[in-house]
Design an enzyme around this catalytic site. Sequence first.
Site, short mmCIF file in Angstrom:
data_model
loop_
_atom_site.label_atom_id
_atom_site.label_comp_id
_atom_site.label_asym_id
_atom_site.label_seq_id
_atom_site.Cartn_x
_atom_site.Cartn_y
_atom_site.Cartn_z
N LYS A 102 0.80 -1.22 0.00
CA LYS A 102 0.00 0.00 0.00
C LYS A 102 0.84 1.29 0.00
CE LYS A 102 -4.06 -1.97 2.28
NZ LYS A 102 -5.08 -1.77 3.30
N ASP A 132 -10.52 2.77 2.18
CA ASP A 132 -10.80 2.17 3.50
C ASP A 132 -11.70 3.06 4.36
OD1 ASP A 132 -9.53 -0.25 3.21
OD2 ASP A 132 -7.62 0.43 4.06
P1 NDP Z 1 -0.86 -2.27 11.87
O1 NDP Z 1 0.14 -3.36 12.05
O2 NDP Z 1 -0.55 -1.10 11.02
O3 NDP Z 1 -1.25 -1.71 13.36
C1 NDP Z 1 -1.51 -2.60 14.40
C2 NDP Z 1 -2.07 -1.83 15.59
O4 NDP Z 1 -2.49 -2.76 16.58
C3 NDP Z 1 -1.07 -0.90 16.26
O5 NDP Z 1 -1.74 0.23 16.74
C4 NDP Z 1 -0.55 -1.77 17.43
O6 NDP Z 1 -0.09 -1.03 18.52
C5 NDP Z 1 -1.84 -2.47 17.83
N1 NDP Z 1 -1.63 -3.73 18.54
C6 NDP Z 1 -1.09 -4.86 18.07
N2 NDP Z 1 -1.12 -5.84 19.02
C7 NDP Z 1 -1.69 -5.29 20.11
C8 NDP Z 1 -2.00 -5.77 21.42
N3 NDP Z 1 -1.73 -7.02 21.79
N4 NDP Z 1 -2.61 -4.93 22.30
C9 NDP Z 1 -2.90 -3.66 21.93
N5 NDP Z 1 -2.62 -3.12 20.70
C10 NDP Z 1 -2.02 -3.94 19.81
O7 NDP Z 1 -2.19 -3.01 11.39
P2 NDP Z 1 -3.40 -2.37 10.57
O8 NDP Z 1 -3.68 -1.02 11.12
O9 NDP Z 1 -3.17 -2.52 9.14
O10 NDP Z 1 -4.59 -3.39 10.96
C11 NDP Z 1 -5.17 -3.41 12.24
C12 NDP Z 1 -6.38 -4.35 12.23
O11 NDP Z 1 -7.40 -3.84 11.37
C13 NDP Z 1 -6.06 -5.76 11.72
O12 NDP Z 1 -6.70 -6.67 12.56
C14 NDP Z 1 -6.67 -5.81 10.34
O13 NDP Z 1 -7.13 -7.11 10.00
C15 NDP Z 1 -7.85 -4.87 10.50
N6 NDP Z 1 -8.22 -4.27 9.21
C16 NDP Z 1 -9.50 -4.49 8.75
C17 NDP Z 1 -9.92 -3.96 7.57
C18 NDP Z 1 -11.31 -4.23 7.08
O14 NDP Z 1 -11.61 -3.98 5.90
N7 NDP Z 1 -12.19 -4.65 7.94
C19 NDP Z 1 -9.01 -3.13 6.73
C20 NDP Z 1 -7.70 -2.95 7.32
C21 NDP Z 1 -7.34 -3.52 8.51
P3 NDP Z 1 1.45 -0.51 18.59
O15 NDP Z 1 1.51 0.70 17.71
O16 NDP Z 1 1.61 -0.16 20.03
O17 NDP Z 1 2.32 -1.64 18.11
#
Ligand code: NDP
Length: 282
Positions: A71, A108
Site C-alpha cells: 500500500k 478504507d
Molecule cells: P498495523 O500493524 O498497522 O497496526 C496494528 C495496531 O495494533 C497498532 O496500533 C498496534 O499497537 C496495535 N496492537 C497490536 N497488538 C496489540 C495488542 N496485543 N494490544 C494492543 N494493541 C495492539 O495493522 P493495521 O492497522 O493494518 O490493521 C489493524 C487491524 O485492522 C487488523 O486486525 C486488520 O485485519 C484490520 N483491518 C480491517 C480492515 C477491514 O476492511 N475490515 C481493513 C484494514 C485492517 P502498537 O503501535 O503499540 O504496536
Amino acid sequence: MTISAKALCAGVAGWPVAHSLSPRLHNHWLKAHGVDGAYVPLPIPREHLAVALKGLRLAGFKGVNLTIPHKEAAFALAHKLDDAARAAGAANLLVFREDGTLEGRNTDAEGLAASLRAGGVTLSGAPATLLGAGGAARAAVLALDVLGASEIRILNRHRERAATLANELAPFVKAKLKACADWPAAARDTGLLVNATSAGMKGQPALDLNLDPLPQGAAVCDLIYNPLETELLKNAKARGHNTVDGLGMLMYQAAPSFAAFYGITPKVTPALRTELEQALQA
Ligand code: NDP
C-alpha cells in the site's frame, strides 16, 4: 460468467495474497452483474511491484487493489492521489488511466463510514474513541470525521504513535484529535468505540479492555473480520451495545474499486455477506 477476448481485467496485488477475500468479493459482483470480466489474485513480491504494475497496465488491466506489503509503495508510485490516500500515506487502489498514469486512491475510510452507517451508527457531534495507531486507524480517523465526531480520542499501546497519528491527520479533519492514555477518561460520554488494533485477530491475543467505563448508548465496532465475532464484540453485545463487525468495512471498501474497474456501482447484499462468511469459515 462470460470471459471473452474483451474481458475487463483487474486483481489484488499482495505478498502473500492467497488469504485475500477480494477475488471472492469482486467475482461475486461480476457474476451478479453479468460483467464480461475477471478479478484475480496477483502474488507479487515487494521488489517486483513497479515492473509488475507496468506489465499489467500494458496487458490491458483496468487497475489493481493493493494489500500488504504494497500500500505504501503504491502511494509512492501513483501520479495522482485522492485526499484519503494522502492522509493515509497509502493507496489500496491504483486505477490505470488511458494516458498511462496511475491514479492512487484509498477507499478504507469510505468503506468504514458506509459500514457504520449501514450498522445504524450516527455520531452527529458526539465524541468517538479509537484504539490503535496503524494503517487501519488512519482510515478510521477519516471515517469518524465524516460521520460527524466532534472529537476523536486515540489510544494506542505505544502512546507516542497515537500522538503522531493525531498530529499528522489534524490537517485533514474537522474533528479535534486527542491522543489519550487514560481509557476511562477516553470512554466518557463517547458515542462509539472502534478497535483498529490487531489484538483479537485469529492467532493474536484478545484485546485487554474492561468495557465498564463505556456509556450504555455507545456503539462498538471492531475492524477485525477474522474471527467475525471477536471477544470485544461478544462482550459488547452481552452488555447491550450496538455492534458492527469488520466484514462490513471490507465489503464497502471494495465497492468503489469495482466501480472504477468495471463501471458499475455494486451493492453490498446479504448474499455477498453469506458467501464471505462461508469463505472465512472454510
Ligand atoms: P498495523 O500493524 O498497522 O497496526 C496494528 C495496531 O495494533 C497498532 O496500533 C498496534 O499497537 C496495535 N496492537 C497490536 N497488538 C496489540 C495488542 N496485543 N494490544 C494492543 N494493541 C495492539 O495493522 P493495521 O492497522 O493494518 O490493521 C489493524 C487491524 O485492522 C487488523 O486486525 C486488520 O485485519 C484490520 N483491518 C480491517 C480492515 C477491514 O476492511 N475490515 C481493513 C484494514 C485492517 P502498537 O503501535 O503499540 O504496536
